[in-house]
Enzyme design. Structure first.
Site, short mmCIF file in Angstrom:
data_model
loop_
_atom_site.label_atom_id
_atom_site.label_comp_id
_atom_site.label_asym_id
_atom_site.label_seq_id
_atom_site.Cartn_x
_atom_site.Cartn_y
_atom_site.Cartn_z
N HIS A 15 6.82 -11.23 -6.28
CA HIS A 15 6.52 -10.32 -5.16
C HIS A 15 6.58 -11.12 -3.87
O HIS A 15 5.59 -11.71 -3.45
CB HIS A 15 5.13 -9.68 -5.38
CG HIS A 15 4.76 -8.63 -4.39
ND1 HIS A 15 3.90 -7.58 -4.68
CD2 HIS A 15 5.11 -8.44 -3.09
CE1 HIS A 15 3.74 -6.82 -3.63
NE2 HIS A 15 4.47 -7.33 -2.63
N HIS A 44 5.61 -0.63 -4.79
CA HIS A 44 4.27 -0.93 -4.29
C HIS A 44 3.40 0.31 -4.56
O HIS A 44 3.80 1.43 -4.21
CB HIS A 44 4.30 -1.19 -2.79
CG HIS A 44 4.81 -2.53 -2.39
ND1 HIS A 44 6.02 -3.01 -2.78
CD2 HIS A 44 4.25 -3.50 -1.61
CE1 HIS A 44 6.20 -4.23 -2.26
NE2 HIS A 44 5.14 -4.55 -1.54
N GLU A 49 -2.04 -0.58 -3.25
CA GLU A 49 -2.45 -1.65 -2.31
C GLU A 49 -3.51 -1.04 -1.39
O GLU A 49 -4.65 -1.45 -1.38
CB GLU A 49 -1.22 -2.14 -1.53
CG GLU A 49 -1.52 -3.25 -0.53
CD GLU A 49 -0.29 -3.65 0.31
OE1 GLU A 49 0.67 -2.86 0.39
OE2 GLU A 49 -0.31 -4.77 0.89
N1 ADE Z 1 6.41 -4.87 3.35
C1 ADE Z 1 6.20 -6.19 3.43
N2 ADE Z 1 5.01 -6.50 2.90
C2 ADE Z 1 4.45 -5.34 2.46
C3 ADE Z 1 3.24 -5.01 1.82
N3 ADE Z 1 2.32 -5.92 1.50
N4 ADE Z 1 3.01 -3.71 1.55
C4 ADE Z 1 3.91 -2.78 1.87
N5 ADE Z 1 5.06 -3.05 2.47
C5 ADE Z 1 5.34 -4.32 2.76
ZN ZN Z 2 4.67 -6.47 -0.77
#
Ligand code: ADE
Ligand code: ZN
Length: 342
Positions: A17, A197, A200
């Site tokens: 990642h 993703h 998060e």
């Molecule tokens: N683009 C770059 N880093 C990211 C992240 N942590 N979450 C979502 N989009 C991203």
């Molecule tokens: Zn990311």
């Protein structure tokens, strides 16, 4: 006894990642701006670093997209990749699966080919210089319409033999995975691997959607999955890899303190977590720094570290033979060290 630092740096590991645009250091930002005669809204490297105080994902994304505007030529993308690989090779990585955001560049007029050819050249040179292998993952920007993701996929068609998979990144809340069902279906039909993703900043429902609607092979982040016990069971049962990014989580306030980071809890729940850097130039550390930070703050055992290293290969898109070779190297490293813990 071998220090924790030495144990970690000698441990074979993969990074799964990493946004290559997020490896743009402030010094490089100025060097590329000078080379390409691009004006920057910052006077100095110190000014840029001072702007890296984020309280959520969007604060970071605004600066990250602005930073990428200095990248204009194939040489820029090759140099960017090579500088990242030099650092991650020094951290003891042997394989990387890196993201790139083509829409960030095509949206300001660069041809897709300039970006892809530059990155692929940097990746090939890194393998020659440091023996680090790599695969490229094309990310769709989820704050843009799905039709634009489909158009980006069409632009990628001539590169299909050199792109391993697709991902989904950018602003998460308000842009659920289900909005990209058609793009993921098309990518699957082309034989690409699928990641996204999820969890998060977004809720557990987004992780469910990434699994059930998009059919992903890996979840990027996944922290908020821990709020839903049924989802935890599902992820554990499927052996689903989570690409966790500790220093990113701290910088973007997904966790308030690394001692409370969920990585150890994930392992204890039987989840297949891995350690990654996300956007290392913005979040204060490359792969090795992420490993060392969680090893220390969560008091991870050497057994945990060996598990995490093996997860990074078994969760990769390498072939079964390559995975066996890498995990054997992890075992060999563990066997050469004393067994009385860090
Ligand atoms: N683009 C770059 N880093 C990211 C992240 N942590 N979450 C979502 N989009 C991203
Ligand atoms: Zn990311």
């Amino acid at each position: 006894m071998e220090t924790l630092d030495a144990f970690i740096s000698g441990l074979p590991k993969a990074e799964l990642h990493l946004h290559i645009e997020g490896s743009l250091e402030p010094e490089q930002m100025f060097a590329f701006a000078r080379r390409n005669k691009v004006a920057l809204p910052f006077r100095s490297v110190e000014d840029v670093r001072a702007a890296y105080a984020f309280s959520r994902l969007q604060d970071f994304l605004d600066i990250y997209y602005q930073g990428a505007s200095v990248l204009l030529t194939e040489e820029d993308f090759a140099d960017l990749a090579l500088a990242y690989f030099e650092r991650v090779a020094a951290d003891g990585a042997s394989h990387v699966e890196l993201f790139f955001d083509p829409q960030t560049h095509t949206g300001r007029g660069l041809p897709f080919q300039v970006v892809a050819d530059g990155l692929l050249a940097g990746m090939a040179e890194a393998e020659r210089r440091w023996g680090v292998t790599s695969k490229l993952i094309l990310c769709f920007l989820r704050h843009l319409p799905e039709d634009e993701a489909l158009a980006t996929l069409a632009e990628a068609e001539p590169f299909l033999d050199r792109i391993a998979g697709v991902g989904l990144d950018s602003s998460e809340v308000g842009f659920p995975p289900a909005g990209f069902q058609r793009a993921y279906k098309a990518a699957r039909e082309w034989g690409l691997k699928l990641v996204a993703h999820a969890g998060e900043e977004g809720p557990p429902e987004y992780v469910w959607e990434a699994l059930d609607v998009l059919g992903v092979d890996r979840i990027d982040h996944g922290n908020r999955a821990l709020e839903d016990p049924a989802l935890v069971s599902r992820l554990a049962r499927d052996g689903m890899t989570l690409t966790v990014c500790p220093l990113s989580n701290l910088k973007l306030c997904v966790v308030d303190d690394l001692t409370r980071h969920p990585l150890k809890r994930m392992l204890d729940l039987g989840l297949k977590a891995t350690i990654n850097s996300d956007d290392p130039a913005y979040f204060g550390g490359y792969l090795g720094a992420n490993w060392l930070a969680v090893a220390e703050k969560l008091a991870l055992s050497r057994e945990d570290l060996v598990t995490l290293a093996k997860n990074s290969f078994t969760g990769s898109f390498l072939s079964p033979d390559e995975i066996v070779r890498h995990t054997a190297a992890v075992d060999a490293h563990a066997a050469t060290t004393r067994e009385d813990g860090p």
